[in-house]
Design a protein around this motif. Structure first.
Motif, PDB file in Angstrom:
ATOM      1  N   TYR A   1      25.999  52.565  43.103  1.00 37.47           N
ATOM      2  CA  TYR A   1      25.693  53.985  42.886  1.00 37.47           C
ATOM      3  C   TYR A   1      24.177  54.168  42.742  1.00 37.47           C
ATOM      4  N   LEU A   2      23.544  53.275  41.974  1.00 35.42           N
ATOM      5  CA  LEU A   2      22.102  53.381  41.752  1.00 35.42           C
ATOM      6  C   LEU A   2      21.301  53.114  43.023  1.00 35.42           C
ATOM      7  N   ARG A   3      21.846  52.337  43.931  1.00 38.78           N
ATOM      8  CA  ARG A   3      21.162  52.154  45.211  1.00 38.78           C
ATOM      9  C   ARG A   3      21.202  53.443  46.029  1.00 38.78           C
ATOM     10  N   ALA A   4      22.273  54.201  45.865  1.00 37.78           N
ATOM     11  CA  ALA A   4      22.390  55.472  46.585  1.00 37.78           C
ATOM     12  C   ALA A   4      21.628  56.597  45.892  1.00 37.78           C
ATOM     13  N   ASP A   5      21.449  56.481  44.574  1.00 39.92           N
ATOM     14  CA  ASP A   5      20.817  57.545  43.781  1.00 39.92           C
ATOM     15  C   ASP A   5      20.012  56.872  42.661  1.00 39.92           C
ATOM     16  N   PRO A   6      18.843  56.287  42.974  1.00 35.22           N
ATOM     17  CA  PRO A   6      18.102  55.465  42.003  1.00 35.22           C
ATOM     18  C   PRO A   6      17.637  56.242  40.769  1.00 35.22           C
ATOM     19  N   LYS A   7      17.627  55.536  39.647  1.00 35.76           N
ATOM     20  CA  LYS A   7      17.122  56.062  38.379  1.00 35.76           C
ATOM     21  C   LYS A   7      16.188  55.029  37.764  1.00 35.76           C
ATOM     22  N   MET A   8      15.176  55.511  37.027  1.00 32.30           N
ATOM     23  CA  MET A   8      14.147  54.650  36.464  1.00 32.30           C
ATOM     24  C   MET A   8      14.144  54.762  34.942  1.00 32.30           C
ATOM     25  N   PRO A   9      13.540  53.792  34.233  1.00 30.97           N
ATOM     26  CA  PRO A   9      13.465  53.869  32.769  1.00 30.97           C
ATOM     27  C   PRO A   9      12.762  55.129  32.258  1.00 30.97           C
ATOM     28  N   SER A  10      11.921  55.725  33.086  1.00 23.87           N
ATOM     29  CA  SER A  10      11.207  56.941  32.674  1.00 23.87           C
ATOM     30  C   SER A  10      12.051  58.197  32.810  1.00 23.87           C
ATOM     31  N   ASP A  11      13.264  58.068  33.345  1.00 19.85           N
ATOM     32  CA  ASP A  11      14.112  59.236  33.574  1.00 19.85           C
ATOM     33  C   ASP A  11      14.894  59.630  32.324  1.00 19.85           C
ATOM     34  N   ASP A  12      15.229  60.909  32.264  1.00 24.42           N
ATOM     35  CA  ASP A  12      16.025  61.461  31.162  1.00 24.42           C
ATOM     36  C   ASP A  12      17.337  62.015  31.700  1.00 24.42           C
ATOM     37  N   TYR A  13      18.404  61.761  30.940  1.00 25.06           N
ATOM     38  CA  TYR A  13      19.728  62.283  31.274  1.00 25.06           C
ATOM     39  C   TYR A  13      20.298  62.948  30.035  1.00 25.06           C
ATOM     40  N   VAL A  14      20.923  64.110  30.191  1.00 25.75           N
ATOM     41  CA  VAL A  14      21.559  64.811  29.080  1.00 25.75           C
ATOM     42  C   VAL A  14      23.065  64.664  29.216  1.00 25.75           C
ATOM     43  N   SER A  15      23.689  64.043  28.206  1.00 29.88           N
ATOM     44  CA  SER A  15      25.125  63.771  28.230  1.00 29.88           C
ATOM     45  C   SER A  15      25.884  65.007  27.773  1.00 29.88           C
TER      46      SER A  15
ATOM     47  N   LEU B   1      22.658  51.350  30.891  1.00 29.09           N
ATOM     48  CA  LEU B   1      22.381  49.958  30.546  1.00 29.09           C
ATOM     49  C   LEU B   1      21.626  49.244  31.663  1.00 29.09           C
ATOM     50  N   ILE B   2      21.919  49.585  32.901  1.00 27.75           N
ATOM     51  CA  ILE B   2      21.260  48.921  34.034  1.00 27.75           C
ATOM     52  C   ILE B   2      19.851  49.465  34.256  1.00 27.75           C
ATOM     53  N   SER B   3      19.715  50.783  34.328  1.00 27.52           N
ATOM     54  CA  SER B   3      18.432  51.393  34.705  1.00 27.52           C
ATOM     55  C   SER B   3      17.550  51.744  33.512  1.00 27.52           C
ATOM     56  N   ARG B   4      18.116  51.732  32.313  1.00 33.56           N
ATOM     57  CA  ARG B   4      17.402  52.018  31.057  1.00 33.56           C
ATOM     58  C   ARG B   4      16.864  53.454  31.004  1.00 33.56           C
ATOM     59  N   ILE B   5      17.560  54.381  31.654  1.00 35.32           N
ATOM     60  CA  ILE B   5      17.231  55.788  31.455  1.00 35.32           C
ATOM     61  C   ILE B   5      17.506  56.159  29.998  1.00 35.32           C
ATOM     62  N   THR B   6      16.871  57.207  29.522  1.00 35.39           N
ATOM     63  CA  THR B   6      17.113  57.695  28.167  1.00 35.39           C
ATOM     64  C   THR B   6      18.265  58.694  28.198  1.00 35.39           C
ATOM     65  N   VAL B   7      19.294  58.424  27.410  1.00 35.53           N
ATOM     66  CA  VAL B   7      20.466  59.305  27.332  1.00 35.53           C
ATOM     67  C   VAL B   7      20.288  60.213  26.129  1.00 35.53           C
ATOM     68  N   ASN B   8      20.366  61.517  26.348  1.00 36.96           N
ATOM     69  CA  ASN B   8      20.162  62.512  25.296  1.00 36.96           C
ATOM     70  C   ASN B   8      21.478  63.198  24.962  1.00 36.96           C
TER      71      ASN B   8
ATOM     72  N   PRO C   1      16.886  47.754  44.423  1.00 35.65           N
ATOM     73  CA  PRO C   1      15.631  48.200  43.826  1.00 35.65           C
ATOM     74  C   PRO C   1      15.096  47.162  42.849  1.00 35.65           C
ATOM     75  N   VAL C   2      13.771  47.018  42.836  1.00 38.60           N
ATOM     76  CA  VAL C   2      13.135  45.968  42.043  1.00 38.60           C
ATOM     77  C   VAL C   2      13.542  46.047  40.580  1.00 38.60           C
ATOM     78  N   GLN C   3      13.623  47.278  40.025  1.00 33.27           N
ATOM     79  CA  GLN C   3      13.880  47.403  38.594  1.00 33.27           C
ATOM     80  C   GLN C   3      15.273  46.961  38.181  1.00 33.27           C
ATOM     81  N   TYR C   4      16.196  46.780  39.167  1.00 27.51           N
ATOM     82  CA  TYR C   4      17.543  46.349  38.826  1.00 27.51           C
ATOM     83  C   TYR C   4      17.781  44.866  39.111  1.00 27.51           C
ATOM     84  N   ALA C   5      16.817  44.217  39.735  1.00 29.33           N
ATOM     85  CA  ALA C   5      17.058  42.868  40.259  1.00 29.33           C
ATOM     86  C   ALA C   5      17.453  41.863  39.184  1.00 29.33           C
ATOM     87  N   ASP C   6      16.890  41.996  37.973  1.00 27.00           N
ATOM     88  CA  ASP C   6      17.147  40.973  36.952  1.00 27.00           C
ATOM     89  C   ASP C   6      18.397  41.245  36.124  1.00 27.00           C
TER      90      ASP C   6
END
Length: 654
Positions: free
Chosen positions: A224-238, A256-263, A6-11
């Protein structure tokens, strides 16, 4: 062949350690929110630059304490930003992080710290400091305990204690002497360095400690992210413990890779309310949490009006019928599921996962029918967590999906039905067990991890089916093979059953030890005017036995005749990890159960109508209580008395 990146992970591919990736994110997106933490009812935000600055403070503070590369820094506490910052700070200095479950008992903590010879411990608060000080005299290796929450700490006077404020002051002095020290330390890190020490489940004995290198770990997170992509705009609750490998994947590596927000939720008791406030796009919950949510939904329906109960029944009927045809029911969504998803905080979910133990197909169907994109994952700590997952358009309720694009699975020594040991490898394969070469050689052979799980690969779709632990597969004295876990999961779909242990290995029939789900059974009893005083008293009520009898009979009706439960008892207490009956990830320790409740098991198979119990139980606060009660041995329709010798001889003669 690997799936497209995915483009957002390439760098991020060129960053092979967690701290390097953190510095990259803080430089390019300093003002973006990386984490939120709820405290006193307010969600506090931390940007990527905040994340970096806190990690720098802890890292330089640890340097001032003489921490050296290759050492182990232990971290104990609930899921908090400080716990993640402390972990990344340890990695920045070339150290290994060892997470310890916040609810671990003193003996468990002492074992891990002594085994790893930990000098520095990062602790969340007074509760964890108390735990460490109680065992500190047995652990001369401990030199410093750094605590982050100062509440209640004024009364302590111990030279080993150090507050975060004092650590930050020490860090400021190091920074003043060398402003680039942190960055230079990070630059020294290599992807081949062991970064994460992660404990295994330890279903038989003390946990082993898997050594995970940062480069392979991050590469596995990418697959894992290629199988289940996540974006910086996504939210995750730990919500699952940070020391668990899958929370390391979601809250640390993937974040750290996808820059999702961890709550991070305020308290375990408020986690579902906090989850509803966030409305996450991704969740990872243990099977016991999904089971609890399903049970709570059913319990609320018990309190609802008859009209709402009928609408719930109709909605579920329509939803499950549509699910069988691989589609959604618009009518069911309109009358039930849309509002239910909103009430649970699942409105915006793009993907939901469950792992760590098996989830029963009935619970799986319940959430899929509701429109929740729940997927099963499967893996081991030694392989950096999950390496199989259901794809969105290919969910099979009896399987754990297909491998990631860089993971491989095979079945060793299959029987006539294709069932054998699951053997796997992935990019995240561990380096070995810390200070345990013998265990490493036993499990890691020719680059493949021998999981100890029994399973097979479906020919029609390539999905992996996990049956049970090989050592837990059982055979009755009549030769009937069965999986205790499979039947237990069916039982736990009942809102009234919290835990179940299936017996029957080398016995003439199957039996069960069942723990009631106290809150829901208590509500059921109150509605019917049934008086009770506590868990033990409630579980012994004749009406409760009748209720549970009906629930077990429903499960029996779905099982082959030879695998049906013949008898059961309702245990006088809940199974507890603190009593060694469950692991910290809620897996049953069958050896402990068989030994601890041997008298009950013997009575079931001896044909006794009741089992007298006279024992002491210890609560979390150390207080003890004596329990004296009689457990009824309930006999079900499936029970067939074992034939006596003379009967067998007569049958043969006939």
């Amino acid at each position: 062949m690997a799936e497209p990146m995915p483009v957002q992970y390439a760098d991020v591919v060129r960053y092979d350690t967690f701290p390097k990736l953190l510095l990259h994110n803080a430089e390019r997106w300093p003002g973006d929110v990386a984490m939120r933490e709820k405290e006193f009812g307010i969600w506090n935000e931390f940007t990527w630059s905040d994340y970096r600055d806190r990690v720098r403070e802890i890292a330089l503070g640890l340097l001032s304490l003489g921490v050296r590369r290759g050492e182990i820094v232990s971290i104990i506490g609930r899921n908090r930003p400080e716990m993640v910052w402390g972990e990344i700070a340890a990695h920045a200095l070339g150290c290994m992080s060892l997470g310890i479950y916040s609810d671990a008992l003193n003996e468990e903590v002492a074992y891990l710290i002594e085994y790893a010879q930990v000098r520095i411990v990062l602790a969340e608060d007074e509760e964890q400091v108390d735990k460490l000080l109680e065992i500190a005299e047995r652990l001369p290796c401990i030199e410093r305990i750094v605590y982050f929450d100062p509440r209640g700490m004024r009364k302590y006077d111990d030279a080993r204690l150090m507050s975060w404020e004092d650590l930050k002051a020490a860090a400021a002095r190091v920074h003043a002497d060398d402003p680039k020290r942190f960055e230079s330390e990070v630059a020294l890190g290599k992807g081949s360095d062991v970064a994460v020490l992660c404990t295994t489940s330890g279903t038989v004995s003390n946990p082993k400690i898997a050594m995970l290198q940062s480069g392979p770990f991050l590469a596995h997170c990418l697959s894992y992210l290629r199988a289940d992509p996540k974006m910086p705009s996504d939210d995750y609750v730990s919500m699952l413990p940070l020391p668990w490998i899958m929370e390391q994947i979601y809250a640390v590596g993937q974040a750290l890779i996808s820059r999702i927000t961890v709550n991070f939720v305020e308290e375990p008791e408020t986690q579902m309310a906090d989850l509803r406030e966030i409305g996450p796009t991704f969740v990872l919950l243990a099977p016991r949490v999904w089971e609890q949510i399903a049970a709570d939904v059913r319990a609320r329906i018990m309190d609802a009006t008859r009209f709402k109960q009928r609408m719930f029944a109709l909605g579920m009927k329509l939803g499950l019928a549509a699910l069988e045809k691989r589609r959604r029911s618009r009518l069911a969504d309109w009358i039930l599921f849309r509002a239910l998803r909103d009430r649970l905080g699942f409105t915006y979910l793009k993907s939901a996962a469950t792992g760590g133990a098996a989830l029963g197909p009935e619970t799986f169907r319940f959430f899929q029918a509701m429109g929740i994109p729940l997927r099963q994952i499967y893996g081991q700590t030694e392989l950096a967590g999950a390496y199989t997952i259901h794809r969105p358009d290919d969910v099979d309720f009896d399987t754990v999906g297909v491998p990631f694009d860089t993971s491989e699975v095979r079945i060793d020594n299959p029987d006539a039905n294709g069932v054998g040991e699951i053997v796997a490898r992935s990019e995240g394969l561990f380096l070995g067990f810390y200070r345990n070469d013998e265990a490493t050689r036993a499990d890691l052979r020719d680059g493949w991890m021998h999981t100890g799980d029994a399973g097979y690969i479906k020919r029609e779709n390539g999905h992996l089916v996990v049956i049970d632990r090989i050592k837990d597969l059982a055979v009755t004295s009549a030769g009937t093979r069965f999986s205790p876990m499979f039947i237990e999961n069916k039982l736990k779909f009942s809102p009234f059953i919290a835990e179940a242990v299936i017996l029957g290995h080398d016995k003439p029939f199957l039996a069960a030890i069942i723990c009631i789900r106290y809150q829901i059974v208590a509500k059921w009893a109150e509605q019917r005017g049934i008086a009770f005083t506590n868990y033990t008293n409630l579980s012994a009520q004749p009406q409760v036995y009748a209720l549970l009898r009906d629930e077990v009979e429903k499960v029996n009706a779905t099982l082959p005749e030879a695998q049906r439960i013949g008898k059961f008892v309702l245990l006088y207490k809940e199974l507890d990890a603190d009593d060694g009956e469950l692991t910290r990830t809620r897996k049953v320790r069958r050896g402990v159960i068989n030994e601890k409740y041997a008298d009950i098991i013997d009575a079931i198979y001896a044909g006794e109508p009741k089992v007298h119990v006279d024992t002491m139980i210890t609560f979390q606060d150390g207080t003890k209580s004596r329990i004296r009660t009689d457990l009824v041995v309930e006999t079900l329709r499936a029970y067939r008395p074992p034939m006596r010798r003379t009967d067998e001889e007569e049958a043969v003669t006939a």
